[in-house]
Motif scaffolding. Sequence first.
Motif, PDB file in Angstrom:
ATOM      1  N   GLY A  69       0.817  -1.211   0.000  1.00 14.03           N
ATOM      2  CA  GLY A  69       0.000   0.000   0.000  1.00 14.03           C
ATOM      3  C   GLY A  69       0.850   1.258   0.000  1.00 14.03           C
ATOM      4  O   GLY A  69       1.931   1.295  -0.583  1.00 14.03           O
ATOM      5  N   LEU A  70       0.372   2.284   0.675  1.00 15.32           N
ATOM      6  CA  LEU A  70       1.101   3.549   0.724  1.00 15.32           C
ATOM      7  C   LEU A  70       2.442   3.405   1.425  1.00 15.32           C
ATOM      8  O   LEU A  70       3.365   4.177   1.175  1.00 15.32           O
ATOM      9  N   ALA A  71       2.578   2.397   2.293  1.00 10.54           N
ATOM     10  CA  ALA A  71       3.833   2.178   3.007  1.00 10.54           C
ATOM     11  C   ALA A  71       4.974   1.765   2.084  1.00 10.54           C
ATOM     12  O   ALA A  71       6.130   1.751   2.504  1.00 10.54           O
ATOM     13  N   ARG A  72       4.680   1.479   0.822  1.00 15.83           N
ATOM     14  CA  ARG A  72       5.762   1.210  -0.129  1.00 15.83           C
ATOM     15  C   ARG A  72       6.552   2.482  -0.416  1.00 15.83           C
ATOM     16  O   ARG A  72       7.663   2.428  -0.920  1.00 15.83           O
ATOM     17  N   SER A  73       5.984   3.623  -0.087  1.00 10.94           N
ATOM     18  CA  SER A  73       6.635   4.906  -0.319  1.00 10.94           C
ATOM     19  C   SER A  73       7.485   5.308   0.885  1.00 10.94           C
ATOM     20  O   SER A  73       7.000   5.355   2.018  1.00 10.94           O
ATOM     21  N   GLY A  74       8.735   5.638   0.619  1.00 11.67           N
ATOM     22  CA  GLY A  74       9.606   6.146   1.674  1.00 11.67           C
ATOM     23  C   GLY A  74       9.104   7.459   2.239  1.00 11.67           C
ATOM     24  O   GLY A  74       9.288   7.743   3.429  1.00 11.67           O
ATOM     25  N   TYR A  75       8.454   8.269   1.416  1.00  9.54           N
ATOM     26  CA  TYR A  75       7.881   9.525   1.921  1.00  9.54           C
ATOM     27  C   TYR A  75       6.870   9.215   3.025  1.00  9.54           C
ATOM     28  O   TYR A  75       6.880   9.817   4.102  1.00  9.54           O
ATOM     29  N   TYR A  76       5.997   8.293   2.730  1.00 11.46           N
ATOM     30  CA  TYR A  76       4.931   7.926   3.664  1.00 11.46           C
ATOM     31  C   TYR A  76       5.513   7.319   4.939  1.00 11.46           C
ATOM     32  O   TYR A  76       5.162   7.711   6.044  1.00 11.46           O
ATOM     33  N   ARG A  77       6.412   6.349   4.772  1.00 12.09           N
ATOM     34  CA  ARG A  77       6.966   5.655   5.947  1.00 12.09           C
ATOM     35  C   ARG A  77       7.710   6.608   6.858  1.00 12.09           C
ATOM     36  O   ARG A  77       7.652   6.465   8.072  1.00 12.09           O
ATOM     37  N   ALA A 103       9.623  15.742   2.412  1.00 11.31           N
ATOM     38  CA  ALA A 103       8.483  16.588   2.037  1.00 11.31           C
ATOM     39  C   ALA A 103       8.771  17.320   0.723  1.00 11.31           C
ATOM     40  O   ALA A 103       7.896  17.410  -0.148  1.00 11.31           O
ATOM     41  N   ALA A 104       9.977  17.814   0.558  1.00 10.85           N
ATOM     42  CA  ALA A 104      10.339  18.543  -0.662  1.00 10.85           C
ATOM     43  C   ALA A 104      10.337  17.624  -1.881  1.00 10.85           C
ATOM     44  O   ALA A 104       9.918  18.020  -2.976  1.00 10.85           O
ATOM     45  N   ARG A 105      10.779  16.385  -1.698  1.00 13.28           N
ATOM     46  CA  ARG A 105      10.777  15.440  -2.820  1.00 13.28           C
ATOM     47  C   ARG A 105       9.357  15.005  -3.180  1.00 13.28           C
ATOM     48  O   ARG A 105       9.049  14.763  -4.344  1.00 13.28           O
ATOM     49  N   LEU A 106       8.491  14.895  -2.169  1.00 14.24           N
ATOM     50  CA  LEU A 106       7.092  14.580  -2.467  1.00 14.24           C
ATOM     51  C   LEU A 106       6.460  15.712  -3.271  1.00 14.24           C
ATOM     52  O   LEU A 106       5.722  15.478  -4.228  1.00 14.24           O
ATOM     53  N   ARG A 107       6.793  16.940  -2.917  1.00 12.97           N
ATOM     54  CA  ARG A 107       6.270  18.086  -3.682  1.00 12.97           C
ATOM     55  C   ARG A 107       6.744  18.003  -5.137  1.00 12.97           C
ATOM     56  O   ARG A 107       5.974  18.231  -6.062  1.00 12.97           O
ATOM     57  N   ALA A 108       7.996  17.631  -5.343  1.00 15.86           N
ATOM     58  CA  ALA A 108       8.514  17.474  -6.707  1.00 15.86           C
ATOM     59  C   ALA A 108       7.813  16.321  -7.416  1.00 15.86           C
ATOM     60  O   ALA A 108       7.493  16.421  -8.608  1.00 15.86           O
ATOM     61  N   ALA A 109       7.544  15.230  -6.692  1.00 17.37           N
ATOM     62  CA  ALA A 109       6.871  14.069  -7.299  1.00 17.37           C
ATOM     63  C   ALA A 109       5.472  14.427  -7.770  1.00 17.37           C
ATOM     64  O   ALA A 109       4.982  13.883  -8.763  1.00 17.37           O
ATOM     65  N   LEU A 110       4.827  15.350  -7.087  1.00 16.84           N
ATOM     66  CA  LEU A 110       3.475  15.750  -7.484  1.00 16.84           C
ATOM     67  C   LEU A 110       3.451  16.476  -8.823  1.00 16.84           C
ATOM     68  O   LEU A 110       2.418  16.526  -9.482  1.00 16.84           O
ATOM     69  N   THR A 111       4.580  17.015  -9.218  1.00 16.30           N
ATOM     70  CA  THR A 111       4.638  17.744 -10.482  1.00 16.30           C
ATOM     71  C   THR A 111       5.377  16.980 -11.569  1.00 16.30           C
ATOM     72  O   THR A 111       5.479  17.450 -12.692  1.00 16.30           O
ATOM     73  N   ALA A 112       5.891  15.783 -11.234  1.00 22.00           N
ATOM     74  CA  ALA A 112       6.709  15.034 -12.189  1.00 22.00           C
ATOM     75  C   ALA A 112       5.867  14.369 -13.273  1.00 22.00           C
ATOM     76  O   ALA A 112       6.377  14.044 -14.332  1.00 22.00           O
ATOM     77  N   GLY A 113       4.589  14.134 -13.003  1.00 17.20           N
ATOM     78  CA  GLY A 113       3.722  13.562 -14.009  1.00 17.20           C
ATOM     79  C   GLY A 113       3.808  12.059 -14.158  1.00 17.20           C
ATOM     80  O   GLY A 113       3.200  11.501 -15.050  1.00 17.20           O
ATOM     81  N   SER A 114       4.544  11.361 -13.285  1.00 16.54           N
ATOM     82  CA  SER A 114       4.676   9.912 -13.446  1.00 16.54           C
ATOM     83  C   SER A 114       3.543   9.162 -12.748  1.00 16.54           C
ATOM     84  O   SER A 114       2.810   8.427 -13.384  1.00 16.54           O
ATOM     85  N   ASP A 115       3.384   9.351 -11.470  1.00 15.79           N
ATOM     86  CA  ASP A 115       2.309   8.686 -10.728  1.00 15.79           C
ATOM     87  C   ASP A 115       1.709   9.696  -9.754  1.00 15.79           C
ATOM     88  O   ASP A 115       1.701   9.498  -8.551  1.00 15.79           O
ATOM     89  N   THR A 116       1.218  10.791 -10.309  1.00 13.37           N
ATOM     90  CA  THR A 116       0.701  11.861  -9.460  1.00 13.37           C
ATOM     91  C   THR A 116      -0.528  11.449  -8.650  1.00 13.37           C
ATOM     92  O   THR A 116      -0.680  11.932  -7.533  1.00 13.37           O
ATOM     93  N   PRO A 117      -1.403  10.547  -9.123  1.00 18.26           N
ATOM     94  CA  PRO A 117      -2.529  10.151  -8.261  1.00 18.26           C
ATOM     95  C   PRO A 117      -2.051   9.478  -6.965  1.00 18.26           C
ATOM     96  O   PRO A 117      -2.583   9.751  -5.887  1.00 18.26           O
ATOM     97  N   ARG A 118      -1.032   8.630  -7.059  1.00 14.13           N
ATOM     98  CA  ARG A 118      -0.503   7.973  -5.857  1.00 14.13           C
ATOM     99  C   ARG A 118       0.159   9.011  -4.948  1.00 14.13           C
ATOM    100  O   ARG A 118      -0.020   8.999  -3.733  1.00 14.13           O
ATOM    101  N   ALA A 119       0.929   9.914  -5.533  1.00 10.45           N
ATOM    102  CA  ALA A 119       1.568  10.968  -4.747  1.00 10.45           C
ATOM    103  C   ALA A 119       0.504  11.821  -4.053  1.00 10.45           C
ATOM    104  O   ALA A 119       0.670  12.207  -2.885  1.00 10.45           O
ATOM    105  N   ALA A 120      -0.585  12.095  -4.725  1.00 14.53           N
ATOM    106  CA  ALA A 120      -1.672  12.877  -4.129  1.00 14.53           C
ATOM    107  C   ALA A 120      -2.318  12.131  -2.967  1.00 14.53           C
ATOM    108  O   ALA A 120      -2.687  12.744  -1.955  1.00 14.53           O
ATOM    109  N   ARG A 121      -2.459  10.801  -3.078  1.00 16.86           N
ATOM    110  CA  ARG A 121      -3.000  10.006  -1.965  1.00 16.86           C
ATOM    111  C   ARG A 121      -2.063  10.046  -0.766  1.00 16.86           C
ATOM    112  O   ARG A 121      -2.502  10.175   0.378  1.00 16.86           O
ATOM    113  N   ILE A 122      -0.769   9.948  -1.029  1.00 13.10           N
ATOM    114  CA  ILE A 122       0.213  10.023   0.054  1.00 13.10           C
ATOM    115  C   ILE A 122       0.130  11.389   0.718  1.00 13.10           C
ATOM    116  O   ILE A 122       0.104  11.500   1.950  1.00 13.10           O
TER     117      ILE A 122
END
Length: 150
Positions: free
Chosen positions: A17-25, A49-68
Motif C-alpha cells: 500500500g502507501l507504506a511502499r513509499s519512503g515519503y509515507y513511511r 516533504a520537498a521530494r514529495l512536492r517534486a513528485a506531485l509535479t513530475a507527471g509519473s504517478d501523481t494520483p498515488r503521490a496525491a494520496r500520500i
Amino acid sequence: MNPLAVALLGDQTRHTGLARSGYYRWFMDPAERLMVPEEARERHGRAQAARLRAALTAGSDTPRAARILAELQEHSPEFVRMWELQEVARRYDDCKTILHPELGRIDVDAQLLFTENRAQTLVVLTTRPGTESHSKLELLSVIGPQQLTP
C-alpha cells in the motif's frame, strides 16, 4: 533490492500500500527513523516533504503521490509543518549516514537514477574505499542480514 541492500536497509519490498513509499513511511512509521541519526532527522524529513512536492509535479504517478499527500496532511503534524515550508527538491546525489542495528554508523554516498517518466528510482549506495564504513559494508556483504547480537 540486492542482498547487500537488504542487509544494510532491511527488506524494503515487504511493504504494501502507501507504506511502499519512503515519503509515507518516514512520517508514519517510527521505525524508519531508527536508521537516521537524530541530528539528521529534521533535514531528512524536510527533504522527504520537498521530494514529495517534486513528485506531485513530475507527471509519473501523481494520483498515488496525491494520496500520500492527503494521508500525511491528515495524520502527521510534522509533515504539515514541513510541507508548509513549500520547499521543492529533486536530489541526484547525497551523502547519508545510515544507522545499522548491528554495525552502527555507516556513511554512504548515494546516487539516484530515474526512469524517463520518473516513475521509478534506482538508488546506488557506495562507500569510500579505506574507510570504516567501507569495511562495514564489506562485512555486511559476507554476513548478510543476520542478527549478530542477542
